[in-house]
Design a protein around this motif. Structure first.
Motif, PDB file in Angstrom:
ATOM      1  N   GLN A 127      20.293  35.271  23.573  1.00  0.00           N
ATOM      2  CA  GLN A 127      20.993  36.366  22.897  1.00  0.00           C
ATOM      3  C   GLN A 127      21.149  36.052  21.420  1.00  0.00           C
ATOM      4  O   GLN A 127      21.100  34.902  21.007  1.00  0.00           O
ATOM      5  N   ASP A 230      30.044  43.935  16.908  1.00  0.00           N
ATOM      6  CA  ASP A 230      30.675  43.966  18.234  1.00  0.00           C
ATOM      7  C   ASP A 230      29.986  44.920  19.209  1.00  0.00           C
ATOM      8  O   ASP A 230      30.282  44.900  20.406  1.00  0.00           O
ATOM      9  N   SER A 231      29.086  45.757  18.718  1.00  0.00           N
ATOM     10  CA  SER A 231      28.445  46.742  19.576  1.00  0.00           C
ATOM     11  C   SER A 231      27.509  46.078  20.584  1.00  0.00           C
ATOM     12  O   SER A 231      26.724  45.191  20.230  1.00  0.00           O
ATOM     13  N   GLU A 232      27.567  46.520  21.830  1.00  0.00           N
ATOM     14  CA  GLU A 232      26.645  46.034  22.850  1.00  0.00           C
ATOM     15  C   GLU A 232      25.256  46.642  22.670  1.00  0.00           C
ATOM     16  O   GLU A 232      24.263  46.081  23.130  1.00  0.00           O
ATOM     17  N   ASN A 233      25.206  47.792  22.025  1.00  0.00           N
ATOM     18  CA  ASN A 233      23.930  48.462  21.781  1.00  0.00           C
ATOM     19  C   ASN A 233      23.870  48.909  20.323  1.00  0.00           C
ATOM     20  O   ASN A 233      23.943  50.109  20.016  1.00  0.00           O
TER      21      ASN A 233
END
Length: 272
Positions: A127, A230-233
């Protein structure tokens, strides 16, 4: 959840503002600058949460060493923000070879070397998030910023390709495209080519076009950057400021109209 963030160009402007915002909320920060003394206030206040590194991003070996030092110090690198860069003001004709090469070395190649250095680390982690600070001028060009425009157009193309290449490794890529902001990008940090009088009128008109609210407040960008991180996408592209999107829409509409007008010529050039 706290992240480990590596950010270049942290001595002033966006870099300094964002680095402090990360530290305030509890992130670990690797902050780089050519002059490490510009980070003394942050190291004094935040202690072990910040690793300040002297770095000239033009030095490829030093870039790779800095990424490895950051990983060894904090154990991981969750986010790389390639923020280091500067503005070169000058028309195509006015720009010297050295000025053009120096601009590309910092704005494009420095970003490329750090990106290359970070990919193996993030791939091993499974990641990571690489954030490239481009500009609205990476999408549309303005006169008298010829090589700066070119450097940011290059960042756009590189980063869009990169996003497709590393997606399978769990690595996300975002391109941040600010419009003008009230940093010292256009003053103390800028380089100006030797002026030719033939461009004086164009420069004066360009300067006169800047309205009172044209330049955004750099501190106001912090929430957007935190949301991006902070966005997951996260999006591939994110404008900063209210000017860029409207300008790009207008320019792209004109491009589409021109392509349509010449489409018969284009299709005929295919040959069958």
């Amino acid at each position: 959840m706290a992240k480990t963030i590596f950010i270049t160009g942290a001595s002033r402007g966006f870099g300094k503002i964002w680095a402090e915002a990360f530290l305030k909320r509890g992130d670990k920060v690797v902050a780089t600058a050519r002059d490490i003394s510009t980070l003394n206030d942050l190291t004094k206040q935040y202690g072990d949460s910040i690793l300040a590194l002297q770095l000239d991003v033009n030095d490829r070996d030093a870039d790779f060493a800095a990424i490895q030092q950051a990983k060894a110090h904090f154990g991981s690198i969750d986010v790389l923000i390639n923020n280091a860069g500067y503005g070169l003001f000058g028309s195509v004709e006015e720009t010297s070879e050295k000025e053009a090469r120096d601009q590309m070395e910092t704005n494009f190649f420095g970003l490329l070397w750090l990106t290359q250095a970070a990919i193996p680390v993030m791939r091993e982690q499974g990641q990571g998030h690489i954030i490239q600070v481009s500009s609205v001028l990476g999408l549309v060009a303005a006169p008298i910023l010829s090589i700066y425009n070119a450097s940011k157009f290059a960042v756009e193309g590189l980063s869009e390709t990169l996003a497709a290449e590393v997606k399978g490794f769990g690595i996300k890529v975002s391109i941040v495209e600010p419009n003008g902001f009230s940093t010292d990008w256009g003053s103390a940090s800028a380089v100006h080519s030797v002026a030719l009088p033939q461009y004086d009128e164009m420069k004066a008109k360009q300067q006169a076009s800047f309205t009172a609210d044209f330049f955004g407040k750099p501190e106001a960008t912090t929430d957007a950057i935190l949301k991006l991180i902070d966005s997951e996408n996260p999006p591939l592209r994110l404008f900063l400021g209210k000017i860029g999107y409207q300008w790009v829409k207008q320019v792209y509409a004109g491009r589409a109209a021109e392509w349509d007008e010449w489409n018969d010529v284009s299709v005929a050039a295919h040959g069958h």
